[in-house]
Structures are given as C-alpha cells and as structure tokens.
Design a protein around this motif. Structure first.
Motif, PDB file in Angstrom:
ATOM      1  N   THR A  54       0.813  -1.211   0.000  1.00 37.84           N
ATOM      2  CA  THR A  54       0.000   0.000   0.000  1.00 37.84           C
ATOM      3  C   THR A  54       0.849   1.265   0.000  1.00 37.84           C
ATOM      4  N   VAL A  55       2.008   1.227   0.652  1.00 41.32           N
ATOM      5  CA  VAL A  55       2.853   2.423   0.723  1.00 41.32           C
ATOM      6  C   VAL A  55       3.991   2.400  -0.296  1.00 41.32           C
ATOM      7  N   GLY A  56       3.922   1.471  -1.263  1.00 40.60           N
ATOM      8  CA  GLY A  56       4.867   1.513  -2.367  1.00 40.60           C
ATOM      9  C   GLY A  56       5.996   0.501  -2.359  1.00 40.60           C
ATOM     10  N   PHE A  57       6.008  -0.406  -1.413  1.00 37.43           N
ATOM     11  CA  PHE A  57       7.024  -1.445  -1.420  1.00 37.43           C
ATOM     12  C   PHE A  57       6.654  -2.498  -2.454  1.00 37.43           C
ATOM     13  N   THR A  58       7.639  -3.249  -2.910  1.00 35.13           N
ATOM     14  CA  THR A  58       7.402  -4.344  -3.846  1.00 35.13           C
ATOM     15  C   THR A  58       7.303  -5.656  -3.070  1.00 35.13           C
ATOM     16  N   LEU A  59       6.897  -6.704  -3.752  1.00 35.15           N
ATOM     17  CA  LEU A  59       6.880  -8.014  -3.108  1.00 35.15           C
ATOM     18  C   LEU A  59       8.298  -8.437  -2.712  1.00 35.15           C
ATOM     19  N   GLU A  60       9.257  -8.081  -3.521  1.00 32.42           N
ATOM     20  CA  GLU A  60      10.651  -8.395  -3.176  1.00 32.42           C
ATOM     21  C   GLU A  60      11.047  -7.668  -1.892  1.00 32.42           C
ATOM     22  N   ASP A  61      10.630  -6.402  -1.762  1.00 32.53           N
ATOM     23  CA  ASP A  61      10.906  -5.636  -0.542  1.00 32.53           C
ATOM     24  C   ASP A  61      10.281  -6.301   0.680  1.00 32.53           C
ATOM     25  N   ALA A  62       9.146  -6.959   0.490  1.00 30.63           N
ATOM     26  CA  ALA A  62       8.411  -7.545   1.610  1.00 30.63           C
ATOM     27  C   ALA A  62       9.077  -8.799   2.173  1.00 30.63           C
ATOM     28  N   LYS A  63       9.943  -9.418   1.421  1.00 32.34           N
ATOM     29  CA  LYS A  63      10.524 -10.700   1.849  1.00 32.34           C
ATOM     30  C   LYS A  63      11.233 -10.637   3.200  1.00 32.34           C
TER      31      LYS A  63
END
Length: 126
Positions: A54-63
């Motif tokens: 929602t705030v602009g992170f990617t799925l890769e960032d979420a790992k």
C-alpha cells in the motif's frame, strides 16, 4: 482456514494469495483432498505484505519482513534486514522527490516563458 476465508479476512483475492505463494511469501499446507489450508500466522503475513504494498514497497521488498515474522518476531520490522529495506525505500523516495522538484521547476519555467504576463498561483509557485 481455506483460501477463500483468508482472502476475505485479509481483503485480497484468492488469486493474489496464490501469487504470494508462488513468490515464496506464504506457504499453504494441503489437506488430504488438496485444498490449501492457512493459519492465523498466514493472515498476519498477508496483512504485513498488503500494508507494505500500500505504501509503495514491492513483493521483493516484503521478503525480509515476512522472514522476520516467520522467525517469531512480533513485527516484520523488528529485524535489521527490514530496517535496511526501510532505509533504502526512504532514499528512493527522497531521490524521487528531488527529481520531481527539478521537473516542477522546469515546467514552471516553461509556463513563465509561454505566458510572461501570467501570474502563478500560490500552488504553482511552491
């Protein structure tokens, strides 16, 4: 809980959950009849993923955040790897802001050239 219930509770589509699974962010257990089965911990993971997206992170960032939660931390932000992602994302946002300010100044300059007598509104001046 099954995929439909997790999707409803997390506010996402079942398709998104299957995609998160493909990306290694969540792991479904399979029942004897092949249905995906999820736990409350999976709901927490999906909620974390959605808040980051929602705030602009990617799925890769979420790992790193997901890994942190899986390691038993209360928050996905409790691990140094997650903090590093926050720092990198802030630096990216700062770079984008600087680039936008430069573009804005260029467009304001072009407006002044195109319309020398025009008065810029307060919003256009800032």
């Amino acid at each position: 809980m099954r995929i439909g219930e997790l999707a409803r509770r997390a506010g996402v589509s079942p398709r998104a959950l299957r995609y998160y699974e493909q990306q290694g962010l969540i792991r479904a257990r399979r029942t004897a009849n092949g249905y995906r089965e999820y736990s409350e911990a999976d709901l927490k993971l999906v909620t974390e993923i959605r808040s980051l997206l929602t705030v602009g992170f990617t799925l890769e960032d979420a790992k790193p955040f997901v890994a942190c939660l899986r390691a038993g931390h209360e928050s996905g932000a409790d691990c140094p790897e997650s903090v590093e992602v926050y720092r990198r994302k802030l630096a990216e946002i700062d770079d984008e802001i600087r680039a936008l300010l430069v573009r804005r100044a260029e467009v304001a300059g072009q407006l002044s050239t195109a319309c020398p007598g025009c008065v810029l509104t307060k919003q256009e001046k800032t």
